[in-house]
Design an enzyme around this catalytic site. Structure first.
Site, PDB file in Angstrom:
ATOM      1  N   HIS A 541       0.801  -1.222   0.000  1.00  0.00           N
ATOM      2  CA  HIS A 541       0.000   0.000   0.000  1.00  0.00           C
ATOM      3  C   HIS A 541       0.842   1.285   0.000  1.00  0.00           C
ATOM      4  O   HIS A 541       0.535   2.208   0.759  1.00  0.00           O
ATOM      5  CB  HIS A 541      -0.940   0.017   1.212  1.00  0.00           C
ATOM      6  N   HIS A 585      -7.295  -0.865   3.222  1.00  0.00           N
ATOM      7  CA  HIS A 585      -6.717  -1.273   1.940  1.00  0.00           C
ATOM      8  C   HIS A 585      -6.941  -0.128   0.952  1.00  0.00           C
ATOM      9  O   HIS A 585      -7.986   0.516   0.974  1.00  0.00           O
ATOM     10  CB  HIS A 585      -7.337  -2.591   1.486  1.00  0.00           C
TER      11      HIS A 585
HETATM   12  C1  LIG Z   1      -0.100  -7.582  -4.847  1.00  0.00           C
HETATM   13  C2  LIG Z   1      -0.992  -6.438  -4.409  1.00  0.00           C
HETATM   14  C3  LIG Z   1      -2.114  -6.707  -3.610  1.00  0.00           C
HETATM   15  C4  LIG Z   1      -2.936  -5.675  -3.181  1.00  0.00           C
HETATM   16  N1  LIG Z   1      -4.082  -5.984  -2.513  1.00  0.00           N
HETATM   17  C5  LIG Z   1      -4.986  -4.996  -2.291  1.00  0.00           C
HETATM   18  C6  LIG Z   1      -6.289  -5.311  -1.825  1.00  0.00           C
HETATM   19  O1  LIG Z   1      -6.655  -6.484  -1.620  1.00  0.00           O
HETATM   20  N2  LIG Z   1      -7.143  -4.280  -1.597  1.00  0.00           N
HETATM   21  C7  LIG Z   1      -6.787  -2.974  -1.819  1.00  0.00           C
HETATM   22  O2  LIG Z   1      -7.588  -2.082  -1.565  1.00  0.00           O
HETATM   23  N3  LIG Z   1      -5.566  -2.659  -2.275  1.00  0.00           N
HETATM   24  C8  LIG Z   1      -4.680  -3.639  -2.555  1.00  0.00           C
HETATM   25  N4  LIG Z   1      -3.472  -3.325  -3.100  1.00  0.00           N
HETATM   26  C9  LIG Z   1      -3.130  -1.907  -3.291  1.00  0.00           C
HETATM   27  C10 LIG Z   1      -3.894  -1.236  -4.421  1.00  0.00           C
HETATM   28  O3  LIG Z   1      -4.108  -2.138  -5.484  1.00  0.00           O
HETATM   29  C11 LIG Z   1      -3.091   0.005  -4.877  1.00  0.00           C
HETATM   30  O4  LIG Z   1      -2.952   0.905  -3.777  1.00  0.00           O
HETATM   31  C12 LIG Z   1      -3.757   0.784  -5.997  1.00  0.00           C
HETATM   32  O5  LIG Z   1      -4.241  -0.079  -7.004  1.00  0.00           O
HETATM   33  C13 LIG Z   1      -2.767   1.782  -6.601  1.00  0.00           C
HETATM   34  O6  LIG Z   1      -3.373   2.478  -7.655  1.00  0.00           O
HETATM   35  P1  LIG Z   1      -2.530   3.518  -8.532  1.00  0.00           P
HETATM   36  O7  LIG Z   1      -3.459   4.058  -9.544  1.00  0.00           O
HETATM   37  O8  LIG Z   1      -1.845   4.467  -7.617  1.00  0.00           O
HETATM   38  O9  LIG Z   1      -1.385   2.723  -9.162  1.00  0.00           O
HETATM   39  P2  LIG Z   1      -1.446   1.379 -10.167  1.00  0.00           P
HETATM   40  O10 LIG Z   1      -2.792   0.770 -10.146  1.00  0.00           O
HETATM   41  O11 LIG Z   1      -0.302   0.512  -9.784  1.00  0.00           O
HETATM   42  O12 LIG Z   1      -1.243   1.979 -11.627  1.00  0.00           O
HETATM   43  C14 LIG Z   1      -0.026   2.460 -12.132  1.00  0.00           C
HETATM   44  C15 LIG Z   1       0.042   2.090 -13.608  1.00  0.00           C
HETATM   45  O13 LIG Z   1       1.085   2.846 -14.231  1.00  0.00           O
HETATM   46  C16 LIG Z   1       1.846   1.977 -15.050  1.00  0.00           C
HETATM   47  N5  LIG Z   1       3.185   2.568 -15.162  1.00  0.00           N
HETATM   48  C17 LIG Z   1       4.092   2.744 -14.177  1.00  0.00           C
HETATM   49  N6  LIG Z   1       5.211   3.300 -14.660  1.00  0.00           N
HETATM   50  C18 LIG Z   1       5.002   3.502 -15.998  1.00  0.00           C
HETATM   51  C19 LIG Z   1       5.802   4.035 -17.057  1.00  0.00           C
HETATM   52  N7  LIG Z   1       7.051   4.463 -16.851  1.00  0.00           N
HETATM   53  N8  LIG Z   1       5.258   4.105 -18.302  1.00  0.00           N
HETATM   54  C20 LIG Z   1       3.990   3.673 -18.525  1.00  0.00           C
HETATM   55  N9  LIG Z   1       3.210   3.123 -17.575  1.00  0.00           N
HETATM   56  C21 LIG Z   1       3.710   3.056 -16.320  1.00  0.00           C
HETATM   57  C22 LIG Z   1       1.807   0.653 -14.313  1.00  0.00           C
HETATM   58  O14 LIG Z   1       2.135  -0.428 -15.145  1.00  0.00           O
HETATM   59  C23 LIG Z   1       0.367   0.622 -13.818  1.00  0.00           C
HETATM   60  O15 LIG Z   1      -0.511   0.076 -14.771  1.00  0.00           O
HETATM   61  C24 LIG Z   1      -2.622  -4.338  -3.535  1.00  0.00           C
HETATM   62  C25 LIG Z   1      -1.521  -4.061  -4.342  1.00  0.00           C
HETATM   63  C26 LIG Z   1      -0.714  -5.104  -4.785  1.00  0.00           C
HETATM   64  C27 LIG Z   1       0.456  -4.789  -5.688  1.00  0.00           C
END
Ligand SMILES: Cc1cc2nc3c(=O)[nH]c(=O)nc-3n(C[C@H](O)[C@H](O)[C@H](O)COP(=O)(O)OP(=O)(O)OC[C@H]3O[C@@H](n4cnc5c(N)ncnc54)[C@H](O)[C@@H]3O)c2cc1C
Ligand SMILES: *[C@@H]1O[C@H](CO)[C@@H](O)[C@H](O)[C@H]1NC(C)=O
Ligand SMILES: *[C@@H]1O[C@H](CO)[C@@H](O)[C@H](O)[C@H]1NC(C)=O
Ligand SMILES: *[C@@H]1O[C@H](CO)[C@@H](O)[C@H](O)[C@H]1NC(C)=O
Ligand SMILES: *[C@@H]1O[C@H](CO)[C@@H](O)[C@H](O)[C@H]1NC(C)=O
Ligand SMILES: *[C@@H]1O[C@H](CO)[C@@H](O)[C@H](O)[C@H]1NC(C)=O
Ligand SMILES: *[C@@H]1O[C@H](CO)[C@@H](O)[C@H](O)[C@H]1NC(C)=O
Ligand SMILES: *[C@@H]1O[C@H](CO)[C@@H](O)[C@H](O)[C@H]1NC(C)=O
Length: 606
Positions: A541, A585
């Site tokens: 997280h 979460h």
């Molecule tokens: C294994 C795991 C289990 C989890 N379990 C839970 C759960 O059960 N419940 C919950 O609420 N949360 C959970 N989380 C946390 C939650 O999923 C994240 O906090 C949330 O999805 C983050 O969202 P975001 O939009 O910040 O980033 P992300 O959803 O990670 O999106 C970032 C995107 O940017 C892309 N990206 C990164 N760098 C580049 C680049 N240089 N060029 C192009 N694209 C790029 C990545 O590939 C990705 O698709 C979990 C996370 C993980 C990894």
């Protein structure tokens, strides 16, 4: 125990079906290099923004995603198989954290989803909002009352669609439907496949009701998170709901939305003037991005209105710094020209922890016996594929809870309470019907249950900094776990509380005792601390690396409207903007944040 992957053999039994995504894979398929908006990252937040902005057919949006498609990836569809998607697969960024001084110099894998939907496609499907106090603290810190829960609760109806569980059972007592959305974008549901330990967990809430009371809705927001209850999952009909299967699916056929995968963003390009900087151009490489110098064309695309950076807490910090936006001295040391000096970029990394407390149990009703048998796993796969039945339609966990350490605890004589308020939890308990320890394989024999302890209000702060000027080098991720007294104190108290939990009569004919030498030895404070520092890992997280602060504040990376401080044409919308990790979460908080961000962007670009 050797650090090999959780049920690794499941991977071998499943082959991904062919992709049929309507996304494009090559820059040559782009019909223009200029869009109203360019979104970096088709992740949890990025696809919410893409979907909401293209509700207006006059608005054109390009989304750049480094990862692969999620279409037909069974591992990403069956909720129980979430833990097989990471670490170190083609769906993961394969990061490893730096050696942790608070953890005897240990390092471990730091998973991040690298496919459409980002981490919402790779997570474990727990779905919550955080507490009202989490959001009210964000409003106070940012000076924007729009982030307060009284406003953010309005986004539940747009976001959430509560549907019956896949087995159709009566969910009375498991969730309070009036607190939920029924017509929003993302289908959610309650567990469908009961774990045999569930009745014992519920019995414990009666036998130890003072310390572990029942809670009939575990989402947070308008209802307290304290107590123990049922997990709500981002899943419906036995299939995961991600930002890709929902927000993107609803927008995918719109002519003015283009999603390009295999597009690895390497930097933002400055487009403004020396006196007022702007960043409306984005450079990327068409490449899966594996290796330190992958082949592929370098392309620049432009935004008429804005670039939205949604690459997640790791990717966003990395891209800003590669663009010369960060600590001037550190960047110059790496040979990167400073374009916008901001020493807070990549600072204030904050994360929740995961300590798997594993118990040996009697009988063979735990899932271990199924998970270590290729033929039984094969049967479950067949059930899931043919009829969406069996244990893989469910999350890996059915029950969890949230608790505070007592207000008279000794630690509060030396530190102030880091919780966002007096009704928010400090730690979390998660019960699971098998040997659940990310990074470790199920032992060859025995029956187990796992009672995970999570630190929700860490005081430790870490960093995400560049290792080099090469955009394909992994950044240096240092969460600085357990470097503050409060954090180890709370983990120690959580271990003691979990022992009291398992001491309830409900478990007396089931639990044999702790599993593993260090857990068995963890009988006094010093040995509990050694056990925690030796075994703890992440619950994935991370937040804080592009923190939101008041528009007038000297510190911080983005303003309350999520615009990058000191520049035009660039906004950050993802988990990195939370200055404190929510007491829950994080996917639900990210969804609500992104929903409001879309409204802010629309309003400011009329
Ligand atoms: C294994 C795991 C289990 C989890 N379990 C839970 C759960 O059960 N419940 C919950 O609420 N949360 C959970 N989380 C946390 C939650 O999923 C994240 O906090 C949330 O999805 C983050 O969202 P975001 O939009 O910040 O980033 P992300 O959803 O990670 O999106 C970032 C995107 O940017 C892309 N990206 C990164 N760098 C580049 C680049 N240089 N060029 C192009 N694209 C790029 C990545 O590939 C990705 O698709 C979990 C996370 C993980 C990894
Ligand atoms: C789109 O543009 C057309 C032509 O300018 C205009 O008539 C229409 O109202 C616009 N639609 C929206 C939703 O803004
Ligand atoms: C929408 O997409 C079409 C086809 O790609 C393009 O011709 C048109 O200019 C786009 N509209 C806007 C407002 O960008
Ligand atoms: C992560 O590791 C797996 C297994 O070695 C590999 O197949 C995959 O390509 C790696 N991902 C990246 C982004 O390098
Ligand atoms: C699972 O447990 C709940 C609560 O005890 C109960 O309502 C439901 O019927 C059970 N479902 C199945 C399939 O046994
Ligand atoms: C799927 O359901 C059908 C109809 O109930 C049943 O006949 C079949 O055996 C089921 N298949 C599996 C693999 O469970
Ligand atoms: C805190 O208060 C409880 C109940 O009032 C008491 O039992 C406990 O000993 C106190 N703990 C400390 C550390 O003072
Ligand atoms: C970073 O964290 C420190 C210590 O918790 C705090 O003083 C500072 O205000 C934070 N900065 C931002 C931008 O959140």
């Amino acid at each position: 125990m050797q650090p090999i992957k959780l049920f690794s053999f499941v991977l071998a039994t499943l082959a991904a079906t062919p992709s049929f995504a309507v996304t494009i894979t090559q820059p040559s398929q782009l019909t223009t290099l200029t869009y109203d908006y360019v979104i970096i990252g088709a992740g949890n937040a990025g696809l919410v923004i893409a979907s909401r902005l293209t509700e207006n057919p006059n608005v054109s949006v390009l989304v750049l995603e480094a990862g692969v498609s999620d279409q037909g990836v069974i591992l990403a569809e069956a909720p129980f198989l979430g833990p097989t998607l990471t670490p170190n697969t083609i769906y993961d960024w394969n990061y490893t954290i730096t050696a942790q001084t608070g953890m005897d110099g240990k390092t471990f894998a730091y998973p991040r989803g690298r496919l459409l939907g980002g981490s919402s496609s790779a997570n474990y499907c727990f779905h919550q909002w955080g507490t009202n106090e989490d959001w009210d603290r964000l409003a106070a810190l940012s000076g924007d009352p729009g982030w307060a829960w009284s406003n953010m609760r309005n986004y539940i109806q747009k976001h959430e669609k509560l549907v019956p569980p896949a087995d159709g059972h009566d969910t009375t007592g498991q969730i309070i439907p009036a607190l939920h959305g029924t017509h929003g974008m993302l289908p959610v549901s309650m567990p469908a496949n009961n774990q045999t330990i569930d009745p014992r967990v519920l019995l414990t809430t009666q036998q130890l009701s003072a310390e572990f009371p029942i809670n009939h809705d575990m989402s947070g927001g308008d209802h307290s998170l304290l107590g123990i209850g049922w997990v709500k999952s981002s899943a419906a009909g036995g299939v995961r709901s991600s930002s890709s299967t929902t927000y993107l699916a609803a927008a995918n056929s719109r002519p003015n939305l283009t999603v390009l995968i295999n597009a690895y963003v390497t930097k933002l390009i400055q487009t403004g003037t020396a006196s007022r900087k702007a960043f409306r151009s984005v450079q990327f490489k068409n490449s899966p991005g594996t290796g330190t110098s992958p082949a592929g064309a370098t392309v620049v695309v432009n935004a008429r209105k804005e670039v939205i950076l949604s690459a997640g807490s790791v990717g966003t910090a990395q891209i800003l710094q590669l663009s010369g936006i960060g600590n001037k001295n550190e960047l110059q040391t790496l040979g990167i020209t400073s374009v916008l000096n901001n020493p807070d970029v990549g600072e204030n990394l904050s994360d929740h922890t995961l300590l798997p407390n594993i118990f040996s149990v009697r009988g063979d009703d735990s899932f271990d016996h199924i998970l270590r048998s290729n033929s039984l796993v094969g049967d479950e796969v067949t059930d899931w594929v043919t009829n969406k039945t069996g244990m893989f339609i469910n999350n890996v966990v059915n029950n969890f809870g949230f608790a505070r350490i007592p207000s008279n605890a000794s630690i509060f004589s030396t530190t102030t309470d880091p919780a966002p308020g007096p009704t928010s939890p400090h730690w979390e308990i998660i019960t699971s019907n098998f040997f659940f320890s990310p990074g470790f394989n199920i032992p060859a024999t025995g029956s187990f249950m796992t009672v995970v302890a999570v630190l929700l209000t860490p005081q430790s702060r870490g960093t995400i900094k560049l290792a080099s000027s090469n955009p394909f080098d992994h950044p240096l991720i240092n969460p600085n776990y357990l470097t503050k007294d409060f954090d180890i104190f709370t983990m120690r108290e959580a271990v003691k509380a979990i022992k009291r939990f398992i001491g309830a009569p409900a478990w007396s004919d089931y639990v044999i005792g702790p599993y593993g030498d260090s857990f068995i030895a963890a009988t006094d404070d010093a040995s509990i601390d050694a056990y925690v520092r030796g075994l703890m890992t992440t619950i994935f997280h991370p937040v804080g690396t592009a923190s939101m602060s008041k528009a007038t504040a000297s510190g911080g990376v983005v303003n309350p409207d999520l615009k990058l401080k000191g520049a035009d044409g660039i906004r950050v919308v993802d988990a990195s903007v939370f200055p404190y990790v929510p007491s829950a979460h994080t996917q639900g908080p990210v969804y609500l944040l992104a929903e409001r961000a879309a409204d802010i962007i629309k309003a400011q670009n009329q």
